[in-house]
Design an enzyme around this catalytic site. Structure first.
Site, mmCIF file in Angstrom:
data_model
loop_
_atom_site.group_PDB
_atom_site.id
_atom_site.type_symbol
_atom_site.label_atom_id
_atom_site.label_comp_id
_atom_site.label_asym_id
_atom_site.label_seq_id
_atom_site.Cartn_x
_atom_site.Cartn_y
_atom_site.Cartn_z
ATOM 1 N N GLU A 45 -56.801 -92.273 -5.021
ATOM 2 C CA GLU A 45 -57.164 -91.939 -3.639
ATOM 3 C C GLU A 45 -56.138 -92.519 -2.661
ATOM 4 O O GLU A 45 -55.708 -91.840 -1.719
ATOM 5 C CB GLU A 45 -58.549 -92.495 -3.326
ATOM 6 C CG GLU A 45 -58.963 -92.392 -1.868
ATOM 7 C CD GLU A 45 -59.990 -93.431 -1.485
ATOM 8 O OE1 GLU A 45 -60.112 -93.709 -0.276
ATOM 9 O OE2 GLU A 45 -60.659 -93.976 -2.383
ATOM 10 N N ASP A 49 -53.787 -89.993 -0.345
ATOM 11 C CA ASP A 49 -53.824 -90.044 1.118
ATOM 12 C C ASP A 49 -52.411 -90.005 1.682
ATOM 13 O O ASP A 49 -52.141 -89.325 2.674
ATOM 14 C CB ASP A 49 -54.549 -91.313 1.564
ATOM 15 C CG ASP A 49 -54.552 -91.485 3.072
ATOM 16 O OD1 ASP A 49 -55.128 -90.637 3.762
ATOM 17 O OD2 ASP A 49 -53.951 -92.466 3.562
ATOM 18 N N ASP A 118 -62.720 -88.725 -0.634
ATOM 19 C CA ASP A 118 -61.934 -89.624 -1.489
ATOM 20 C C ASP A 118 -61.468 -88.912 -2.756
ATOM 21 O O ASP A 118 -60.307 -89.056 -3.176
ATOM 22 C CB ASP A 118 -62.773 -90.844 -1.883
ATOM 23 C CG ASP A 118 -63.043 -91.775 -0.701
ATOM 24 O OD1 ASP A 118 -62.394 -91.606 0.354
ATOM 25 O OD2 ASP A 118 -63.910 -92.661 -0.844
ATOM 26 N N GLU A 121 -58.538 -86.499 -2.161
ATOM 27 C CA GLU A 121 -57.261 -87.226 -2.084
ATOM 28 C C GLU A 121 -56.796 -87.655 -3.472
ATOM 29 O O GLU A 121 -55.601 -87.596 -3.785
ATOM 30 C CB GLU A 121 -57.414 -88.440 -1.175
ATOM 31 C CG GLU A 121 -57.614 -88.078 0.294
ATOM 32 C CD GLU A 121 -57.937 -89.272 1.166
ATOM 33 O OE1 GLU A 121 -57.823 -89.162 2.399
ATOM 34 O OE2 GLU A 121 -58.318 -90.334 0.627
#
Length: 230
Positions: A45, A49, A118, A121
């Site tokens: 995650e 991102d 989450d 990502e």
């Protein structure tokens, strides 16, 4: 590594077949289901991102080559925020393949915005590690295509967006006032101030009143967005 049929079906929805399917499996494993032999998706995650942010930054710069940082920032934030990631996750039914502990399943974890965002990502990071940046970039641009076009359209029609902002707060429509005109008659330069009845104002210059009004409205929207984020 062999993967379940539901993950095979998810690969089709995602549009990427993993050479290293263990990355996909890890990307959909929530911490409530992790163990010593089954790592969760939190590290992925974190990476995803950053990959998403880079892809969106490049896309916005490419779409609007004249935009300033203050204009790009709110568009960027709208595209990478957790709510947007969760919406994309719902479109590809990511929730159906999440590996959750019993408590998370019982509390509706497959529908939770934070978990879906989450995991989206993490999936992006899994594609990046599996096939490289270009593959991850292609995936993100395909899944976010409509949203990128929408955020750019909103940016181009800033006067409408500013009027809607004012109406939502029961304010009078914004006023556009010509404060200066310079240059020769065949090539004038207009300075327009976009003003709200509450006193907020932003100014912009352009070779036509319409363009100056749009730029002033966009500048005022950006300022209002930054003030609300403080």
């Amino acid at each position: 590594m062999k993967i379940s049929q539901d993950l095979k079906d998810f690969q089709l929805r995602l549009g990427h077949e993993f050479a290293r399917p263990e990355l996909l499996s890890r990307s959909v494993t929530h911490s409530s289901m992790s163990s010593a032999t089954r790592p969760d998706n939190q590290r992925l995650e974190f990476l995803g991102d950053r990959v998403l942010g880079l892809v969106m930054a490049e896309a916005l710069l490419s779409e609007d080559k004249g935009a300033k940082e203050g204009q790009l920032a709110p568009r960027f934030n709208a595209l990478v925020r957790k709510e947007t990631c969760a919406d994309v996750a719902r479109e590809i039914d990511l929730g159906a393949v999440l590996k959750l502990g019993r408590s998370e399943q019982m509390s509706g974890g497959r529908r939770k915005m934070a978990l879906l965002g989450d995991a989206m990502e993490a999936v992006i990071a899994a594609v990046y590690l599996d096939a490289g940046f270009e593959a991850a970039k292609a995936l993100v641009l395909r899944l976010w295509e409509a949203r990128i076009a929408e955020v750019e359209a909103d940016a181009r029609d800033a006067k409408t967006a500013l009027q809607e902002w004012a109406q939502a707060r029961r304010l009078a429509p914004p006023a556009y006032v010509e404060t200066e005109r310079s240059g020769p008659d065949h090539a004038p330069l207009f300075t327009i101030a976009a003003r709200l009845e509450t006193g907020e104002e932003a100014r912009a210059k352009a070779s036509s009143k319409r363009a100056a009004e749009q730029s002033a409205a966009r500048a005022l929207l950006d300022r209002l967005s930054q003030d609300s984020a403080k």
